[in-house]
Design an enzyme around this catalytic site. Structure first.
Site, PDB file in Angstrom:
ATOM      1  N   TYR A 155      22.322  52.461  16.502  1.00 45.60           N
ATOM      2  CA  TYR A 155      23.629  53.051  16.798  1.00 45.60           C
ATOM      3  C   TYR A 155      24.748  52.064  16.476  1.00 45.60           C
ATOM      4  CZ  TYR A 155      21.978  57.426  18.929  1.00 45.60           C
ATOM      5  OH  TYR A 155      21.456  58.683  19.147  1.00 45.60           O
ATOM      6  N   SER A 156      25.955  52.424  16.827  1.00 50.48           N
ATOM      7  CA  SER A 156      27.141  51.720  16.339  1.00 50.48           C
ATOM      8  C   SER A 156      27.268  50.304  16.891  1.00 50.48           C
ATOM      9  CB  SER A 156      28.393  52.521  16.670  1.00 50.48           C
ATOM     10  OG  SER A 156      28.425  53.714  15.929  1.00 50.48           O
ATOM     11  N   GLN A 197      27.043  54.502  10.063  1.00 52.25           N
ATOM     12  CA  GLN A 197      25.935  55.311  10.545  1.00 52.25           C
ATOM     13  C   GLN A 197      25.471  56.235   9.418  1.00 52.25           C
ATOM     14  OE1 GLN A 197      24.799  55.708  14.415  1.00 52.25           O
ATOM     15  NE2 GLN A 197      24.937  53.699  13.494  1.00 52.25           N
ATOM     16  N   ASN A 207      28.466  58.920   9.705  1.00 53.80           N
ATOM     17  CA  ASN A 207      29.451  59.026  10.772  1.00 53.80           C
ATOM     18  C   ASN A 207      30.108  57.675  11.019  1.00 53.80           C
ATOM     19  OD1 ASN A 207      26.638  58.983  12.088  1.00 53.80           O
ATOM     20  ND2 ASN A 207      27.842  58.651  13.930  1.00 53.80           N
ATOM     21  N   ASP A 208      29.980  57.059  12.176  1.00 56.41           N
ATOM     22  CA  ASP A 208      30.823  55.923  12.553  1.00 56.41           C
ATOM     23  C   ASP A 208      30.787  54.772  11.544  1.00 56.41           C
ATOM     24  OD1 ASP A 208      30.561  57.532  14.757  1.00 56.41           O
ATOM     25  OD2 ASP A 208      30.068  55.937  16.154  1.00 56.41           O
TER      26      ASP A 208
END
Length: 496
Positions: free
Chosen positions: A100-101, A57, A40-41
């Site tokens: 996380y990001s 991610q 993802n990100d």
């Protein structure tokens, strides 16, 4: 074996199944995608000592997303990429439920990598872990070469954030101005200070960005927050601040906007505010920047786009990469999940300024992948599934359709409305996205097996979408353009 070694071993075992994905007709040739599992990100985007680094991610163990690490690609030319081992794993108490990001800031021949360490606490909490039960730790890691990474250091915890915020603070991005460091994070602010579960929180909380300042990149103090005068969504994720041709830009991904026919059509949005003033002023604590929702522009109007991040490369270009996917959508990617992978990153896009707005276009390096230029008529068949089409000098109405058998996607312009639509089988729940365009002059489509990026009027608007066709010849139909060109495209070279 410690937790980090265990997760690395599990990832290595999962990545041995790459050969299955490499045989998938839906695999992508032009877009960075996960070796296995979920992506993802985009995170930590930068160019360091001539090398472009794309972290992201990464959930190698599950194509539906689970354990969140940072995957890693690197390149010197944006064409040949090296697939490197995952850089960061959730292997500490302060990031045990996900790396996380975050972002990378470069100074003194060092990469300073900041991310949100996610922790979900046991016990009775609200379903979103918004008001209790979540730790959002801001973590720092450094690297001298982009390959080897220091020990992790927590630089902020929930106790360092303002009390009127929920536990949803995340996604740090760092920059420097006049000798001081600044960090922006996305936040979810309670309309009424206090804790505990609250009914209809998505209707009462409001999204903001928080600004922190530091003298040394380690010790951070809250400076101020920024939001709109009227509530504009309940959470602003993945914030970014930068300037293009001297114009200050605040990018964010707001959740909770009201859907409209020609904008805000996805479950969550990503876009940017054009600001009247710099985000950091002479009197920082009282310099109340108030973004104007009328000056909020979506980065991408397609089905599959979220959480973009930008960086400035060594040529001075502002480059954006987004997640070519989105969470919590009512459509799916079941054909790729079935073989062990899901989602991708967008093409890298150069951001430029023109007539009061930003333009996005694929980096010029992409043209190196073009084969011989072909002039095509109203209908033809493509001999490959990776190609580029440019329709120029468009009349009042226009249609560009790509199809295989009964399945198709269609870009149609009529009476000032640009409509991108897909048939049921091709879209897997994706149906139509519409935007108002006063004057359509040019359409550029980059088609990559099971993904399309559409650039309208040299990047005034962009639409990104997945689609799924049988592995057959593509039929191309173009109407309303005086000139249509086509190129077959070579794929990126991925070195493992």
């Amino acid at each position: 074996m410690n937790l980090s070694e265990s997760l690395r071993k599990q990832t290595q075992e999962a990545e041995k199944k790459q050969y299955m994905i490499e045989q998938d007709p839906n695999r992508l040739a032009l877009h960075l995608m996960p070796p296995v599992g979920w992506i993802n990100d985009p995170n930590g985007l930068c160019q360091f000592h001539g090398v472009y680094h794309v972290f992201y991610q990464y959930s190698p163990l599950d194509p539906n997303g689970s354990m969140k690490a940072w995957g890693h690609y690197a390149s010197r030319d944006q064409i040949q990429w090296t697939q490197l081992p995952a850089a960061l794993y959730p292997d500490q108490k302060f990031d045990q439920d996900g790396v996380y990001s975050g972002s990378t800031f470069i100074e003194n021949d060092t990469m300073y990598m900041f991310y949100t360490g996610n922790v979900k606490q046991p016990g009775a909490h609200d379903d979103e872990l918004a008001y209790s039960g979540r730790e959002a730790n801001t973590v720092l890691v450094t690297s001298k070469d982009g390959i080897h990474f220091s020990e992790k250091q927590v630089v902020m915890t929930n106790a360092d954030y303002p009390q009127e915020y929920t536990c949803h603070i995340r996604d740090p991005k760092v920059w420097k101005k006049e000798g001081r460091y600044y960090m922006i994070q996305g936040g979810r602010k309670m309309q009424y200070p206090g804790g505990g579960a609250k009914e209809n929180s998505q209707q009462t909380d409001y999204g903001t960005v928080l600004i922190f300042e530091s003298d040394d990149l380690v010790h951070w103090n809250f400076l101020k927050d920024i939001t709109t005068e009227k509530r504009f969504g309940y959470m602003w994720e993945c914030p970014d601040y930068f300037e293009v041709s001297g114009h200050p830009v605040l990018s964010t991904s707001p959740q909770g906007l009201t859907h409209e026919e020609y904008c805000y059509q996805n479950v969550y949005q990503s876009g940017y505010f054009l600001l009247d003033d710099e985000i950091i002023g002479a009197d920082d604590k009282h310099n109340r920047i108030v973004p104007d929702p009328e000056k909020f522009h979506e980065w991408d109007y397609g089905f599959d786009f979220y959480a973009p991040q930008t960086f400035c490369d060594e040529k001075g270009r502002r480059i954006l990469i987004g997640w070519a996917g989105i969470g919590d959508a009512d459509y799916d990617n079941a054909p790729t999940v079935a073989v062990g992978w899901q989602h991708a990153l967008t093409l890298p896009r150069e951001i430029t300024w023109s007539d009061g707005r930003l333009l996005q276009n694929p980096l010029p390096e992409l043209k190196e992948l073009r084969g011989t230029e072909l002039a095509i008529g109203e209908e033809c068949y493509a001999a490959d599934t990776v190609f580029e089409i440019v329709a120029d000098e468009i009349d009042a109405d226009c249609l560009v359709q790509i199809s295989t058998g009964e399945e198709a996607f269609c870009a149609r312009y009529e009476a000032g409305i640009f409509d991108f639509s897909l048939t049921d089988g091709a879209g897997r729940g994706r149906r139509s996205r519409k935007i108002r365009i006063r004057d359509l002059r040019r359409i550029r489509l980059i088609v990559d097996n099971s993904m399309v990026e559409i650039y309208i009027n040299d990047g005034e608007y962009v639409m990104t979408s997945r689609f799924y066709f049988p592995d057959d010849q593509r039929k191309i139909k173009v109407k309303g353009a005086r000139e249509t060109k086509m190129w077959y495209l070579k794929g990126l070279e991925i070195v493992k």
